[in-house]
Design a protein around this motif. Structure first.
Motif, PDB file in Angstrom:
ATOM      1  N   LEU A 296     -28.643  38.221  33.613  1.00  0.00           N
ATOM      2  CA  LEU A 296     -30.073  37.939  33.476  1.00  0.00           C
ATOM      3  C   LEU A 296     -30.511  38.263  32.059  1.00  0.00           C
ATOM      4  O   LEU A 296     -29.996  39.207  31.454  1.00  0.00           O
ATOM      5  CB  LEU A 296     -30.897  38.788  34.449  1.00  0.00           C
ATOM      6  CG  LEU A 296     -30.821  38.431  35.934  1.00  0.00           C
ATOM      7  CD1 LEU A 296     -31.388  39.552  36.784  1.00  0.00           C
ATOM      8  CD2 LEU A 296     -31.596  37.145  36.207  1.00  0.00           C
ATOM      9  N   LEU A 297     -31.464  37.492  31.558  1.00  0.00           N
ATOM     10  CA  LEU A 297     -32.078  37.777  30.266  1.00  0.00           C
ATOM     11  C   LEU A 297     -33.582  37.838  30.469  1.00  0.00           C
ATOM     12  O   LEU A 297     -34.156  36.961  31.129  1.00  0.00           O
ATOM     13  CB  LEU A 297     -31.725  36.694  29.250  1.00  0.00           C
ATOM     14  CG  LEU A 297     -32.321  36.876  27.848  1.00  0.00           C
ATOM     15  CD1 LEU A 297     -31.333  36.455  26.782  1.00  0.00           C
ATOM     16  CD2 LEU A 297     -33.622  36.114  27.700  1.00  0.00           C
ATOM     17  N   ILE A 298     -34.207  38.874  29.924  1.00  0.00           N
ATOM     18  CA  ILE A 298     -35.665  39.010  29.989  1.00  0.00           C
ATOM     19  C   ILE A 298     -36.206  38.985  28.566  1.00  0.00           C
ATOM     20  O   ILE A 298     -35.790  39.795  27.723  1.00  0.00           O
ATOM     21  CB  ILE A 298     -36.089  40.339  30.646  1.00  0.00           C
ATOM     22  CG1 ILE A 298     -35.368  40.585  31.956  1.00  0.00           C
ATOM     23  CG2 ILE A 298     -37.593  40.356  30.876  1.00  0.00           C
ATOM     24  CD1 ILE A 298     -35.750  41.899  32.599  1.00  0.00           C
ATOM     25  N   GLN A 299     -37.106  38.061  28.322  1.00  0.00           N
ATOM     26  CA  GLN A 299     -37.776  38.035  27.021  1.00  0.00           C
ATOM     27  C   GLN A 299     -38.741  39.221  26.938  1.00  0.00           C
ATOM     28  O   GLN A 299     -39.198  39.726  27.958  1.00  0.00           O
ATOM     29  CB  GLN A 299     -38.559  36.733  26.865  1.00  0.00           C
ATOM     30  CG  GLN A 299     -37.675  35.501  26.814  1.00  0.00           C
ATOM     31  CD  GLN A 299     -36.937  35.371  25.505  1.00  0.00           C
ATOM     32  OE1 GLN A 299     -35.917  36.031  25.312  1.00  0.00           O
ATOM     33  NE2 GLN A 299     -37.417  34.545  24.616  1.00  0.00           N
ATOM     34  N   SER A 300     -39.086  39.630  25.719  1.00  0.00           N
ATOM     35  CA  SER A 300     -39.940  40.806  25.543  1.00  0.00           C
ATOM     36  C   SER A 300     -41.325  40.600  26.153  1.00  0.00           C
ATOM     37  O   SER A 300     -42.003  41.565  26.518  1.00  0.00           O
ATOM     38  CB  SER A 300     -40.071  41.154  24.061  1.00  0.00           C
ATOM     39  OG  SER A 300     -40.682  40.090  23.369  1.00  0.00           O
ATOM     40  N   SER A 301     -41.734  39.335  26.290  1.00  0.00           N
ATOM     41  CA  SER A 301     -43.059  39.043  26.853  1.00  0.00           C
ATOM     42  C   SER A 301     -43.039  38.980  28.383  1.00  0.00           C
ATOM     43  O   SER A 301     -44.090  38.853  29.015  1.00  0.00           O
ATOM     44  CB  SER A 301     -43.563  37.703  26.311  1.00  0.00           C
ATOM     45  OG  SER A 301     -42.643  36.680  26.632  1.00  0.00           O
ATOM     46  N   GLN A 302     -41.850  39.059  28.985  1.00  0.00           N
ATOM     47  CA  GLN A 302     -41.725  38.951  30.435  1.00  0.00           C
ATOM     48  C   GLN A 302     -41.640  40.325  31.074  1.00  0.00           C
ATOM     49  O   GLN A 302     -41.252  41.304  30.430  1.00  0.00           O
ATOM     50  CB  GLN A 302     -40.482  38.116  30.795  1.00  0.00           C
ATOM     51  CG  GLN A 302     -40.560  36.686  30.294  1.00  0.00           C
ATOM     52  CD  GLN A 302     -39.284  35.921  30.566  1.00  0.00           C
ATOM     53  OE1 GLN A 302     -38.181  36.464  30.430  1.00  0.00           O
ATOM     54  NE2 GLN A 302     -39.420  34.661  30.923  1.00  0.00           N
ATOM     55  N   ARG A 303     -41.935  40.374  32.379  1.00  0.00           N
ATOM     56  CA  ARG A 303     -41.851  41.634  33.121  1.00  0.00           C
ATOM     57  C   ARG A 303     -40.617  41.678  34.016  1.00  0.00           C
ATOM     58  O   ARG A 303     -40.079  42.741  34.274  1.00  0.00           O
ATOM     59  CB  ARG A 303     -43.089  41.815  33.994  1.00  0.00           C
ATOM     60  CG  ARG A 303     -44.371  41.895  33.224  1.00  0.00           C
ATOM     61  CD  ARG A 303     -44.544  43.239  32.576  1.00  0.00           C
ATOM     62  NE  ARG A 303     -44.759  44.297  33.544  1.00  0.00           N
ATOM     63  CZ  ARG A 303     -45.000  45.557  33.205  1.00  0.00           C
ATOM     64  NH1 ARG A 303     -45.029  45.920  31.942  1.00  0.00           N
ATOM     65  NH2 ARG A 303     -45.175  46.478  34.134  1.00  0.00           N
ATOM     66  N   GLU A 304     -40.186  40.505  34.517  1.00  0.00           N
ATOM     67  CA  GLU A 304     -39.002  40.494  35.366  1.00  0.00           C
ATOM     68  C   GLU A 304     -38.380  39.111  35.426  1.00  0.00           C
ATOM     69  O   GLU A 304     -39.015  38.102  35.088  1.00  0.00           O
ATOM     70  CB  GLU A 304     -39.327  40.999  36.765  1.00  0.00           C
ATOM     71  CG  GLU A 304     -40.259  40.151  37.578  1.00  0.00           C
ATOM     72  CD  GLU A 304     -40.469  40.761  38.970  1.00  0.00           C
ATOM     73  OE1 GLU A 304     -41.499  41.407  39.192  1.00  0.00           O
ATOM     74  OE2 GLU A 304     -39.571  40.595  39.821  1.00  0.00           O
ATOM     75  N   GLN A 305     -37.110  39.116  35.859  1.00  0.00           N
ATOM     76  CA  GLN A 305     -36.355  37.890  36.084  1.00  0.00           C
ATOM     77  C   GLN A 305     -35.531  38.080  37.341  1.00  0.00           C
ATOM     78  O   GLN A 305     -35.052  39.191  37.614  1.00  0.00           O
ATOM     79  CB  GLN A 305     -35.415  37.590  34.914  1.00  0.00           C
ATOM     80  CG  GLN A 305     -36.065  36.987  33.689  1.00  0.00           C
ATOM     81  CD  GLN A 305     -36.472  35.547  33.884  1.00  0.00           C
ATOM     82  OE1 GLN A 305     -35.866  34.818  34.674  1.00  0.00           O
ATOM     83  NE2 GLN A 305     -37.507  35.118  33.201  1.00  0.00           N
ATOM     84  N   THR A 306     -35.333  36.981  38.070  1.00  0.00           N
ATOM     85  CA  THR A 306     -34.585  37.053  39.326  1.00  0.00           C
ATOM     86  C   THR A 306     -33.519  35.975  39.343  1.00  0.00           C
ATOM     87  O   THR A 306     -33.743  34.861  38.862  1.00  0.00           O
ATOM     88  CB  THR A 306     -35.529  36.867  40.527  1.00  0.00           C
ATOM     89  OG1 THR A 306     -36.477  37.935  40.527  1.00  0.00           O
ATOM     90  CG2 THR A 306     -34.754  36.896  41.834  1.00  0.00           C
ATOM     91  N   SER A 307     -32.355  36.349  39.895  1.00  0.00           N
ATOM     92  CA  SER A 307     -31.301  35.379  40.128  1.00  0.00           C
ATOM     93  C   SER A 307     -30.559  35.802  41.382  1.00  0.00           C
ATOM     94  O   SER A 307     -29.833  36.798  41.378  1.00  0.00           O
ATOM     95  CB  SER A 307     -30.347  35.324  38.930  1.00  0.00           C
ATOM     96  OG  SER A 307     -29.266  34.451  39.190  1.00  0.00           O
ATOM     97  N   GLY A 308     -30.771  35.061  42.457  1.00  0.00           N
ATOM     98  CA  GLY A 308     -30.096  35.406  43.716  1.00  0.00           C
ATOM     99  C   GLY A 308     -30.460  36.799  44.188  1.00  0.00           C
ATOM    100  O   GLY A 308     -31.638  37.132  44.357  1.00  0.00           O
ATOM    101  N   ARG A 309     -29.430  37.645  44.375  1.00  0.00           N
ATOM    102  CA  ARG A 309     -29.664  39.016  44.853  1.00  0.00           C
ATOM    103  C   ARG A 309     -30.023  39.986  43.720  1.00  0.00           C
ATOM    104  O   ARG A 309     -30.189  41.177  43.958  1.00  0.00           O
ATOM    105  CB  ARG A 309     -28.405  39.523  45.568  1.00  0.00           C
ATOM    106  CG  ARG A 309     -28.077  38.773  46.858  1.00  0.00           C
ATOM    107  CD  ARG A 309     -26.844  39.366  47.567  1.00  0.00           C
ATOM    108  NE  ARG A 309     -25.624  39.166  46.809  1.00  0.00           N
ATOM    109  CZ  ARG A 309     -24.970  40.133  46.179  1.00  0.00           C
ATOM    110  NH1 ARG A 309     -25.402  41.384  46.213  1.00  0.00           N
ATOM    111  NH2 ARG A 309     -23.862  39.868  45.515  1.00  0.00           N
TER     112      ARG A 309
END
Lengths: 112, 116
Positions: free
Chosen positions: A48-61
């Protein structure tokens, strides 16, 4: 210089359990944060990659969160499986330039 | 093509040998990296190339010599290595920092080097 720490260094859980891996960094001036998985003797696989402007990212589990102001990210793994056993590394990218700073890693073992 | 290909997968060399590690990607990435990884440790950055020019050298001994002949290829030339240089050498690539976007860092499978 950016210091990236991961706690715990090792974790052993029974299959089916939900778990959280932690990543802390000292300089909040980051461009993004990436979570990787590494199997023994192999290369790193991006999860997973989270940009500095994001709070979360999801992929499957998997769900990764980022709190830039406090210098923390977590990787949440739901319903763990033996195939999840690996070392998990986080890496932060500086705001400028092409430098990535790696954390110390968490070695995860999921027991069948 | 979303891969970084490294050759050879395994290399055994003596301290007087000259050998090279090779890395190739066709994702249009203009930043390429060499990392060294010892057992149970995180990867340590060695070199970064940006637009085929060396932009970062993390005080690596001169017995390691990087080369970026074009935007798809990255080499690491090895000469007069020491046994303590035995490690997994990882190549990675990403879009360069001047490109706005996700800029995912993509790794190859690594070259396992043993120096006798």
């Amino acid at each position: 210089k950016q210091e990236v720490t991961q706690i715990p260094a090792a974790l052993s859980v029974p299959e089916g359990e939900n778990l959280v891996l932690n990543c802390s960094f000292t300089d909040s001036a980051i461009y993004n944060l990436q979570w990787f998985r590494q199997d023994p003797g192999k290369g790193l696989t991006s999860l997973l990659l989270i940009q500095s402007s994001q709070r979360e990212q999801t992929s499957g589990r998997l769900n990764a969160s980022l709190d830039k102001s406090s210098g923390r990210s977590t990787l949440y793994i739901a319903a763990s499986q033996p195939g999840d056993s690996a070392t998990y590394l986080c890496a932060v990218r500086r705001n400028t330039g092409n430098q990535f700073y790696f954390g110390t890693g968490t070695s995860l073992t999921v027991i069948p | 093509d979303t891969e970084v290909t490294q050759t050879p997968k395994h290399l055994v060399m003596g301290m007087t040998n000259k050998k090279s590690l090779k890395c190739e990607q066709h994702m249009g990435h203009r930043a390429m990296y060499w990392y060294k990884q010892k057992a149970k440790k995180p990867p340590e950055l060695m070199f970064v190339y940006s637009y085929e020019k060396l932009s970062i050298n993390e005080s690596v001994p001169s017995r390691f010599s990087p080369e970026c002949p074009n935007s798809s290829l990255l080499n690491l030339h090895l000469h007069a290595l020491q046994p303590e240089d035995s490690a997994l050498y990882l190549c990675a690539s990403s879009h360069a920092s001047d490109r706005v976007g996700a800029n995912v860092l993509t790794f190859g499978a690594g070259s396992r080097l043993t120096v006798l």
